[in-house]
Design an enzyme around this catalytic site. Structure first.
Site, short mmCIF file in Angstrom:
data_model
loop_
_atom_site.label_atom_id
_atom_site.label_comp_id
_atom_site.label_asym_id
_atom_site.label_seq_id
_atom_site.Cartn_x
_atom_site.Cartn_y
_atom_site.Cartn_z
N THR A 132 0.82 -1.21 0.00
CA THR A 132 0.00 0.00 0.00
C THR A 132 0.85 1.26 0.00
O THR A 132 2.00 1.24 0.48
CB THR A 132 -0.91 0.02 1.25
OG1 THR A 132 -1.58 1.28 1.35
CG2 THR A 132 -0.09 -0.19 2.53
N ASP A 133 0.28 2.36 -0.48
CA ASP A 133 0.98 3.64 -0.43
C ASP A 133 1.02 4.21 0.99
O ASP A 133 1.78 5.14 1.27
CB ASP A 133 0.35 4.66 -1.38
CG ASP A 133 -1.13 4.94 -1.11
OD1 ASP A 133 -1.72 4.31 -0.21
OD2 ASP A 133 -1.71 5.78 -1.83
N GLU A 134 0.22 3.65 1.89
CA GLU A 134 0.16 4.20 3.25
C GLU A 134 1.46 4.02 4.02
O GLU A 134 1.68 4.68 5.03
CB GLU A 134 -1.02 3.59 4.01
CG GLU A 134 -2.36 3.96 3.40
CD GLU A 134 -3.53 3.63 4.29
OE1 GLU A 134 -3.42 3.79 5.53
OE2 GLU A 134 -4.57 3.21 3.76
N TYR A 158 -2.01 -0.18 11.05
CA TYR A 158 -2.13 -0.88 9.77
C TYR A 158 -0.94 -0.60 8.87
O TYR A 158 -0.27 -1.53 8.39
CB TYR A 158 -3.42 -0.47 9.05
CG TYR A 158 -3.38 -0.77 7.57
CD1 TYR A 158 -3.26 -2.08 7.12
CD2 TYR A 158 -3.44 0.26 6.63
CE1 TYR A 158 -3.19 -2.37 5.76
CE2 TYR A 158 -3.36 -0.02 5.27
CZ TYR A 158 -3.25 -1.33 4.84
OH TYR A 158 -3.17 -1.60 3.50
N LYS A 162 2.13 -3.11 7.46
CA LYS A 162 2.43 -3.31 6.05
C LYS A 162 3.86 -2.90 5.73
O LYS A 162 4.55 -3.54 4.92
CB LYS A 162 1.44 -2.55 5.17
CG LYS A 162 0.04 -3.13 5.14
CD LYS A 162 0.00 -4.55 4.58
CE LYS A 162 0.25 -4.60 3.09
NZ LYS A 162 0.08 -5.98 2.53
#
Length: 359
Positions: A132-134, A158, A162
């Site tokens: 993810t870009d997060e 979260y 990741k």
């Protein structure tokens, strides 16, 4: 044969369906079937002999190892993850267990399997990790979009979990030579999206006459990626990506959350009008999420330049297709809105019920 983890979830099931629609190579679909794993997503391939479903946990290294030895896949595509920021705030342990420990267990089983392959199969094998870009943190309004070399700065349990899994995957390539590929995508939307996420939540709440909750001022910006475009990008990375590389996958569609909700309401007003007003009338501002990242944006030039991929859908075309899918699949929506889901919604929003002022 390819081995897909998390293939009953939102992105994973779309990937499996798209894969089987485009070629005859079989898929072993390995999913734990937690709340977000839904076999109804895969109803159209239930009798397809190319689709082999196995329920299990990526952290169960012995089970994974046995399946790899049995089916001998040429690639592993790893979607399985806990993925909702709000859930990670309420219960971070599950995110560490699945995203960190689970990915570690999967890597260990994959490394042992890969090491035992003949040289030609070993050279051709790939482990593709979907992230993810997060993991990159947040951007200011005028900051350049995230690139593959942006420093990691995760801001939620979260995204931290990741980020940890990304680092593990990287380390297995550099330490052991495992031919890994990592993709970091922006916010996905489309069919089979579990209704805790913004777009399906707004669609389902709007039609049910419920409030449409907007966190804070609604000006959090996301880059929106239609799920079928994302699946096409993953197929392309699997086909031609260079082992050890990272590819950012974005839709080139930056939108503020409030603008997304306005668009959803306007299209619903057109396609499924309600009596006595607009769906916009149901918008309610609620207390913001703790640590809410202000803006994400993906620079997807590397994957276009090196692999020739770019998204097909604009936000306008993709969001219309998404709404039409939800309107045509009300039984699916009804089935996923179980008692457990309703309890979660109540828990998440019980602390945000007092409307907040916005300027």
């Amino acid at each position: 044969m390819i081995f897909v983890t998390g293939g009953a979830g939102f992105i994973g099931s779309n990937f499996v369906l798209d894969w089987l629609a485009q070629n005859d190579e079989p898929v072993v679909n390995f999913d734990k079937l937690t709340y977000a794993g839904n076999m109804n997503n895969l109803a159209s391939v239930r009798q397809d002999p190319r689709h082999i479903f196995v329920q299990g946990d990526i952290g169960n290294t012995a089970q994974v190892a046995a399946l790899l030895a049995q089916h001998k896949p040429r690639a592993i595509v790893h979607f399985a993850a806990e993925s909702h920021v709000d859930r990670s705030i309420h219960g971070p342990a599950a995110f560490v267990e699945t995203n960190v420990n689970g990915t570690f267990g999967l890597l260990e089983a994959s490394r042992a399997y890969w090491n035992a392959l003949p040289d030609d199969e070993k050279a051709a094998f790939r482990f593709l990790h979907v992230s993810t870009d997060e993991v990159y943190g947040t951007l200011g309004p005028n900051d350049a979009p995230f690139t593959e070399t942006t420093q990691y700065a995760p801001n939620s349990p979260y995204s931290a979990s990741k980020a940890a899994s990304d680092h593990l995957v990287r380390s297995y390539h550099h330490t052991y030579g495992l031919p890994t590929l990592t993709t970091n995508c922006s916010n996905n939307y489309g069919s089979y999206h579990f209704p805790e996420k913004l777009i399906p939540l707004i669609i389902t709440n709007a039609r049910a006459g419920k409030p449409l909750p907007i966190y804070g001022d609604g000006q959090q910006v996301r880059d929106w990626l239609y799920v079928s475009d994302h699946c096409a990008a993953i197929r392309r990375v699997l086909e031609a990506g260079k082992p050890g590389e990272v590819y950012n996958v974005g839709g080139w569609n930056e939108k503020a959350n409030l603008d997304v909700v306005h668009t959803l309401c306007d299209i619903l007003d057109e396609l499924d009008p309600k009596a006595g007003g607009s769906y916009r009338d149901q918008i309610t501002y609620v207390t913001d999420r703790p640590g809410h990242d202000r803006r994400y944006a993906i620079d997807a030039r590397k994957i276009e330049r090196e692999l020739g991929w770019k998204p097909v859908e604009t936000f306008d075309t993709g969001i219309r297709k998404t709404i039409q899918w939800y309107l045509a699949n009300q039984e699916w929506v009804k089935d996923v809105q179980s008692g457990d889901y309703l309890k979660w919604v109540e828990k998440n929003y019980e602390q945000r019920q007092n409307p907040v002022e916005t300027k």
